[in-house]
Scaffold this active site. Structure first.
Site, PDB file in Angstrom:
ATOM      1  N   THR A  31      32.126  54.903  48.858  1.00  0.00           N
ATOM      2  CA  THR A  31      31.494  56.216  49.020  1.00  0.00           C
ATOM      3  C   THR A  31      30.400  56.162  50.086  1.00  0.00           C
ATOM      4  O   THR A  31      30.250  57.090  50.890  1.00  0.00           O
ATOM      5  CB  THR A  31      30.935  56.696  47.666  1.00  0.00           C
ATOM      6  OG1 THR A  31      32.041  56.918  46.781  1.00  0.00           O
ATOM      7  CG2 THR A  31      30.160  57.990  47.802  1.00  0.00           C
ATOM      8  N   ARG A  57      29.042  50.111  49.566  1.00  0.00           N
ATOM      9  CA  ARG A  57      29.969  50.074  50.689  1.00  0.00           C
ATOM     10  C   ARG A  57      31.261  49.426  50.215  1.00  0.00           C
ATOM     11  O   ARG A  57      31.311  48.825  49.144  1.00  0.00           O
ATOM     12  CB  ARG A  57      29.361  49.251  51.823  1.00  0.00           C
ATOM     13  CG  ARG A  57      28.136  49.908  52.418  1.00  0.00           C
ATOM     14  CD  ARG A  57      27.734  49.186  53.688  1.00  0.00           C
ATOM     15  NE  ARG A  57      26.559  49.788  54.286  1.00  0.00           N
ATOM     16  CZ  ARG A  57      26.580  50.900  55.010  1.00  0.00           C
ATOM     17  NH1 ARG A  57      27.721  51.535  55.233  1.00  0.00           N
ATOM     18  NH2 ARG A  57      25.466  51.385  55.514  1.00  0.00           N
ATOM     19  N   ASP A  95      36.853  39.975  39.629  1.00  0.00           N
ATOM     20  CA  ASP A  95      36.269  41.207  39.135  1.00  0.00           C
ATOM     21  C   ASP A  95      36.541  41.241  37.632  1.00  0.00           C
ATOM     22  O   ASP A  95      37.288  42.069  37.140  1.00  0.00           O
ATOM     23  CB  ASP A  95      36.944  42.393  39.850  1.00  0.00           C
ATOM     24  CG  ASP A  95      36.060  43.630  39.795  1.00  0.00           C
ATOM     25  OD1 ASP A  95      34.985  43.570  39.186  1.00  0.00           O
ATOM     26  OD2 ASP A  95      36.473  44.663  40.360  1.00  0.00           O
TER      27      ASP A  95
END
Lengths: 506, 506
Positions: free
Chosen positions: A216, A208, A269
């Site tokens: 997607t 999600r 990230d």
């Protein structure tokens, strides 16, 4: 450290991934052991044990003095019936905490260290604070490539692993993944039906949205059920050769799911965490061959070619050592893909491409065909360079649409109409000229403010892309929202900076 | 992003420093805004606002569909009556989050960055995860000395600041502090009455145990009330020239109190954070002169002289720029101080020293006199080198005991007897010889296992110190506990390693 027995009570509070135990302030255990709120405790019952954070309760209607309340998640994890006896004591720190401290001090960790840390994380033995410390520490002292390999391997070992040998023998199990960051980039929903129609097995699980206006799984959820029980997911892949499901229920990399819940609010990230997260899930899902999409652009996750090359090499190093065939493709990440941003608007784009609608966004179609072609070339019977044409034939002939419908029906079709949210606001070009830059991050932020992905029909519909000419006052894009407040916030944001640069013609 | 109004309800759950908002799963706000458990929300009511973590509730007895439940802490912070209307929306990230991200990436932060971060932390706008990220990031990329200065200044500015000019004019306001790590090191409870008896103003606030078997506030709590309202604390200092209270209620450095709640479970105690934490509290308390005790030893916080010198210089740099006169004393940290470890046993030691009891531990007496002497030498009328003798006269004459009794009575005397917990276990010398090493950390851990500081009478009574001769089988120390389970755990720990090294005589 007392062994007084309490009665388990299920408290109807959902604390998501955090186990919470509720004890009354006058409970003998609280008084004897000197527990304080937010202490970490170990709950034992019927030979089972969980760790939980303690909340102290002053209201006997929530828990009584001889009861032990458990939040929904904690109750399920413990798996012992309400009313059963249980004991509570101070929790020992997780076994791997010494390794965590060594990482915080900047040491390189061994394979065994990562195994032990990831095992403790997967078993929910780490507190939020410890998780954040691990994420920040591995982000700062950048992991070397062997550490990334160990981390990836540890994540695979901590979860479930699928095996498709029965289905494909020695044949490839394929997947396609993008590192993210580009709004509207829903190529997976085209690649999966194309390669499945070609006969390849493609058990695609998706995430999600984390910080984007749609993942997607969010977009697919507009068309079909995506939260599928594990066994059902396996069955669907057997029947249709593909699926487009949410990965969370599959427990493929439970430690990664938990780490993401901390990485997201910190907007961390790092390359090492990205590689471990993506590759662990693909390998756990049983994939043997992966096409990886690395978009590069000034507002993409990866901003320069040298950076993209470094990331590609790290992916290749780890994939090779774990026996995964990897084809990493560096793509154009200078602007959103397609027209729609947000679940419903993106689903509309995808269906238009599948239906060969002349209105369909051509950039989305071309990119999907390119990536699907690379996946198809993993087929030993396909010659290098032929993949694109095969993919195009499958799409043009309607076989991709047919396969997508089969997958949607297998997962459970949703009957909601594909309608954008009704409230709208148009962002217009201040001057005439050509569009010379589109800021992915800004577009994503405006779409999120408008309500995406929680409000499925909310988001943005782009009318102009890079290089397009615009007249002064012509709309660049339209914001869709369901709530007045959402539209107002999105509009305020777009008025400060709409994310488009228009340069006048010479 | 909806503005539906809900009714405030006080939910009797104590979540300590974390604000929690409880909303029913079927509440229109949850459904419309797509809130998920653990989302960060902003609650607004009557012109006031707080940030809170969301828990989703399935039990209408806890909160109904039109109610907004608040945990005890959240209810108090918001300060609006139950039944009042309130709105909830997604929380904007705190203003300083960009600065936090820059620190995570390893950048040096400015004075303004620290001010903004510490302000957000003090206002409880940071989540646990963000707090942990700040603590780990400032630990890893070690702060340079100007960053430590900025951090300290920001912590002072975020809290309340005391002013004693009315009481002392231009005279010194003194304090004494130890960086911690040595069990039984309760010199503050001797230094304060001695220097107060000398006529100096010493508004000492102390902490509770963080990872140790007792903090000064825990030990003082055996004798007197330590949680005093701010105004009362000021009044006591005026009356007796000193106090020995817990610092938490004084809100002198609220950001530091919050950061400690994260540093403690991560066992992070970097030099920069230590300096900022200690100096911000002293300056906020209005101190102008500080004697700092830095113990050095193989199991102390500081393990070598070069490390102690570096830490001393960092303290001196920051103190000088903030106008605080600092006298940092490097002391012997090779073993615990005194005999008792744990609140009651330490209080006994302190009272014996004050009473000039021949049983009193001489090392505690000597160390306290040395430090009190250094404080007294801040008095412009005292010549260098005379402080020790003045301190000794005050102690020997009973004036220190008299002043301590005045402070105890002013804070509120506790009438409990000074009795050690009844269950005991003796740790004995395995062979004859001399004690050549005592591990502070091990002694602290055994004492904590036995129940200290929560169980006030629990802890350890040391019979032998460094250099003492022992016979085989002779007790080295006695463990005291109130509960069987605690004694068993402490004994198991001591049996693996009791923390003493005895070397046979040649």
């Amino acid at each position: 450290m007392t062994t007084l027995e309490l009665q388990i009570k299920r408290v109807g509070i959902d604390t998501y991934r955090e186990n919470v135990a509720y004890l009354h302030r006058n409970c003998a255990v609280v008084r004897a052991a000197g527990f304080q709120a937010l202490a970490k405790v170990e709950v034992q019952a019927n030979g089972r044990a969980i760790l939980a954070v303690l909340n102290v309760v002053d209201d006997a209607r929530i828990v009584g003095e001889r009861e032990l309340g458990l939040s929904e998640e904690a109750f399920e994890r413990l798996g012992v019936a309400a009313g059963h006896g249980a004991t509570v004591q101070h929790a020992e720190p997780p076994e791997s905490i010494a390794a965590l401290h060594r990482k915080i001090s900047g040491e390189r960790l061994s394979r065994e260290d990562f195994r032990s840390i990831i095992r403790d994380i997967a078993r929910a033995r780490y507190s939020k604070i410890e998780l954040a410390a691990f994420v920040v520490a591995t982000n700062q002292f950048e992991l070397d490539r062997d550490e990334v390999l160990h981390l990836t391997q540890a994540m695979i070992d901590a979860g479930r692993r699928l095996d498709w040998h029965q289905e494909v023998g020695a044949g490839p199990v394929v997947d396609k993944h993008c590192i993210g960051g580009i709004p509207g980039n829903r190529t997976s929903m085209l690649v999966v039906p194309i390669v499945a129609a070609h006969g390849m097995l493609c058990p695609k699980t998706s995430s999600r949205a984390i910080t984007s206006p749609a993942g997607t799984a969010d977009t697919m959820a507009v068309l079909a059920e995506v939260e599928l029980p594990f066994e059902r997911l396996v069955q669907i892949v057997r029947e249709t050769r593909g699926c487009l499901a949410w990965g969370g229920t599959a427990e493929l990399s439970p430690a990664d799911d938990i780490l993401i819940s901390v990485e997201r609010p910190l907007a961390i990230d790092s390359p090492g965490q990205m590689v471990a997260s993506i590759l662990s899930k693909k390998i756990a899902a049983g994939s043997t061959h992966l096409v990886l999409d690395i978009p590069v652009g000034p507002s993409a996750k990866v901003r320069s070619m040298p950076e993209a090359q470094r990331l590609k090499k790290l992916f290749e190093y780890v994939a090779a050592r774990l026996g995964l065939q990897l084809d990493a493709v560096i793509t154009d990440g200078r602007q959103p893909v397609g027209f729609g941003v947000g679940p419903v608007l993106e689903a509309r784009d995808v269906m238009q491409v599948l239906e060969n609608d002349p209105q369909a966004p051509d950039d989305l179609r071309q990119k999907a065909l390119q990536l699907a072609g690379r996946v198809i070339e993993f087929d030993p019977d396909v010659r290098g360079g032929e993949g694109y044409a095969i993919a195009r034939d499958i799409l043009d002939s309607g076989r991709a649409l047919e396969r997508m419908n089969a997958i949607i029906d297998a997962q459970g079709r949703r009957r909601e109409p594909l309608e954008a949210a009704p409230l709208t606001y148009d962002v217009i070009a201040p001057t005439a000229g050509a569009v010379v830059a589109i800021d992915n991050l800004r577009i994503a932020r405006v779409a999120r403010m408008a309500g995406a992905p929680q409000v499925r029909g909310a988001g943005i519909d782009l009318f102009k892309k890079l290089g397009d000419n615009v007249a002064a006052g012509e709309p660049l894009y339209r914001v869709h929202a369901r709530f007045e407040a959402d539209l107002r916030f999105a509009r305020q944001l777009a008025e400060v900076d709409g994310g488009y640069q228009v340069a006048p013609h010479e």
